[in-house]
Design an enzyme around this catalytic site. Structure first.
Site, PDB file in Angstrom:
ATOM      1  N   ASP A 163       0.831  -1.203   0.000  1.00 49.30           N
ATOM      2  CA  ASP A 163       0.000   0.000   0.000  1.00 49.30           C
ATOM      3  C   ASP A 163       0.866   1.254   0.000  1.00 49.30           C
ATOM      4  O   ASP A 163       2.060   1.195  -0.298  1.00 49.30           O
ATOM      5  CB  ASP A 163      -0.957  -0.022   1.192  1.00 49.30           C
ATOM      6  CG  ASP A 163      -2.316   0.557   0.834  1.00 49.30           C
ATOM      7  OD1 ASP A 163      -2.445   1.790   0.842  1.00 49.30           O
ATOM      8  OD2 ASP A 163      -3.236  -0.221   0.546  1.00 49.30           O
ATOM      9  N   HIS A 209      -3.523   5.637   4.122  1.00 50.06           N
ATOM     10  CA  HIS A 209      -4.323   4.737   3.299  1.00 50.06           C
ATOM     11  C   HIS A 209      -4.142   3.270   3.695  1.00 50.06           C
ATOM     12  O   HIS A 209      -5.110   2.516   3.819  1.00 50.06           O
ATOM     13  CB  HIS A 209      -3.976   4.927   1.828  1.00 50.06           C
ATOM     14  CG  HIS A 209      -4.904   4.226   0.886  1.00 50.06           C
ATOM     15  ND1 HIS A 209      -4.656   2.955   0.386  1.00 50.06           N
ATOM     16  CD2 HIS A 209      -6.086   4.604   0.357  1.00 50.06           C
ATOM     17  CE1 HIS A 209      -5.647   2.598  -0.408  1.00 50.06           C
ATOM     18  NE2 HIS A 209      -6.522   3.581  -0.448  1.00 50.06           N
ATOM     19  N   SER A 378     -10.902   0.262  -2.729  1.00 49.22           N
ATOM     20  CA  SER A 378      -9.759   0.059  -1.831  1.00 49.22           C
ATOM     21  C   SER A 378     -10.189  -0.521  -0.495  1.00 49.22           C
ATOM     22  O   SER A 378      -9.393  -1.187   0.174  1.00 49.22           O
ATOM     23  CB  SER A 378      -9.030   1.379  -1.572  1.00 49.22           C
ATOM     24  OG  SER A 378      -8.164   1.701  -2.622  1.00 49.22           O
TER      25      SER A 378
END
Length: 520
Positions: A163, A209, A378
């Site tokens: 990621d 994220h 995601s």
């Protein structure tokens, strides 16, 4: 040295760009051969996994890149950034004169530009910090009770996450158990290799994220009353391969290095909520939609090796370009046949507008499955990664193909999948029943299905359903390609379908069955 031969040809990047106008740019340098008398760069755990799966224990792609070649390049001022044993290549920043020099070397096969944009799903940094009932909804949607009743929570399963950053992970109440129980086994930062504070030091706006992705795989509230992910007892290796804001220049070679690192450690299950599409610095270098074919991009080639040769299970977000009229389709590596590409649904069981669709030129279905997510694919992919971790806990010897097959057969649309949602939303009860009965499909796991053929002289069809149900309808031009979708609140035990010249198949999804209408 032994020639690798045609093995390398399969990995040559097919998009070539002019070298004019670039003083220094990043490139792959692919070599022609390897030293196969060296030690394979894989762990005992990796070998053990392959033996258990009946795979070749040591493969040509496991041997490292020739250090003699790297040393010769270094002596001539060409520094190595990343090495890929799978591609038999290094990445490096090169000047035009260095490129000319490389073309004179007999052991250099190809020089390939690296310059692409990576798309991260739009997410809200604060959404996952709260006990959000919508996150709880997706757990119910996939049938979390099936795993809970079986005592499955990802225990003893190791997951790799690739990621863009893990800022705030150590301070997140939903992830505290990973630290108190020492279940983060290793971290590699391919953006800033010297970085030691991986969780509390923020460099860019996207550094949270990966923290959100982790939460969707393994998160739970500190009082254990709310569960954000299915694999709450899994172990993790984390890789940071990209940096920037929501849209930024991706480093594709970092992803390749990360997937190779995870394989060498014996990690079989990988989540990557990243994807490459368009947005090159030079618009002429953008990927074209037609290139989302599972074979063109370098990251697709690496994902293909991971799934076809290494037995890895790679779960990928389908992409968030569904509303982009100039693109709409999945990004890479979600286009690779062997990966599990995950789309996003709304609460009515329809595709979220942003969720990318499968191209009409593939001879296999993408995405593979889908689940609810308000905040991008995601955060749909990690739900399915946790789902797969529970499947592997139930039977660690499942191959990646068996995992994908059982996942799809357990899903809400099976066998009438489409390029909007794949086979729909997986169900834990059904997946476990399939794992326990591999030689047949028990009645309790089969969707109740019905096929209705409508004669060409009939212009409409009344479909009987239960009053009060919310019915999802997919209008298709082929058995798989959706033209439009809609939902209906049933009032009088029927819904009316009308013939449309473009529509050849219609899938009606009720609470109890899946009905396929064929317009003759």
């Amino acid at each position: 040295m032994t020639r690798v031969g045609n093995f390398l040809i399969n990995f040559i990047f097919t998009v070539f760009v002019s070298l004019q106008g670039f003083s220094q740019q990043k490139y792959w340098v692919l070599f022609k051969d390897k030293e196969l008398n060296t030690k394979a760069a894989i762990s005992d755990k990796c070998k053990e996994n392959r033996r258990a799966l009946g795979m070749q224990e040591i493969q040509p792609s496991d041997f490292p890149v020739s250090q003699k070649y790297i040393a010769q390049l270094s002596a001539n001022g060409i520094a190595t950034l990343n090495q890929s044993k799978w591609l038999n290549a290094i990445s490096s920043y090169l000047t035009h004169s260095q490129i000319q020099y490389l073309h004179t070397l007999p052991f250099v096969q190809e020089i390939i530009p690296i310059d692409s944009k990576l798309i991260i799903a739009k997410t809200n940094a604060n959404q996952m910090a709260n006990d959000d009932l919508r996150v709880d909804y997706v757990m119910k949607q996939v049938g979390i009770e099936g795993f809970l009743q079986a005592g499955l929570n990802g225990k003893d399963i190791t997951i790799g996450v690739i990621d863009a950053g893990y800022y705030g992970t150590s301070e997140s109440p939903a992830l505290g158990h990973l630290f108190s129980e020492q279940r983060i086994l290793g971290v590699r930062d391919y953006i800033n290799p010297k970085k030691t504070n991986h969780f509390d030091e923020r460099e860019t706006s996207s550094d949270f994220h990966g923290t959100e992705v982790l939460t969707a795989i393994t998160g739970k509230s500190s009082n254990n009353k709310l569960q954000f992910g299915l694999a709450t007892q899994a172990k993790f290796y984390l890789a940071r391969t990209d940096t920037g804001g929501r849209e930024f220049r991706g480093e594709e070679d970092n992803w390749v290095s990360a997937i190779e690192w995870l394989d060498s450690l014996g990690v079989r299950l990988v989540n990557t909520s990243l994807g490459y599409a368009k947005g090159f610095s030079n618009p002429k270098e953008d990927y074209k939609p037609i290139q989302m074919n599972g074979n063109t991009s370098t990251i697709a080639k690496a994902a293909k090796i991971a799934t076809e040769q290494k037995g890895m299970i790679v779960v990928v977000s389908a992409g968030n370009e569904g509303d982009d009229r100039d693109w709409r389709i999945i990004s890479t590596p979600a286009d690779v046949e062997g990966v599990i590409a995950v789309g996003a649904t709304n609460e009515a069981g329809l595709k979220m507008g942003y969720s990318s669709i499968g191209p009409d030129f593939l001879d296999y279905l993408k995405p593979n499955v889908s689940c609810f997510s308000l905040y991008g694919t995601s955060l749909a992919a990690p739900v399915i990664t946790g789902f797969v971790a529970c499947m592997l806990q139930a039977n660690p010897r499942l191959t990646n193909q068996e995992v994908k097959d059982y996942l799809q057969k357990s899903a809400s649309l099976y066998p009438f999948g489409n390029n909007y949602l794949g086979y729909g939303v997986p169900n834990a009860f059904k997946a476990l029943a399939l794992i326990q009965n591999p030689n047949k499909e028990p009645l309790e796991v089969q969707n109740h299905t019905k096929t209705i053929s409508v004669h060409e002289t009939d212009h409409q069809l009344e479909v009987e359903v239960k009053a009060g149900d919310v019915v999802s309808v997919f209008h298709k031009k082929t058995p798989f390609l959706v033209l439009s979708q809609d939902s209906h609140k049933v009032r009088n035990n029927t819904i009316l379908l009308k013939r449309n010249a473009q529509v050849k198949h219609t899938t009606v999804v009720t609470r109890d069955e899946v009905i396929e209408v064929i317009w003759l």
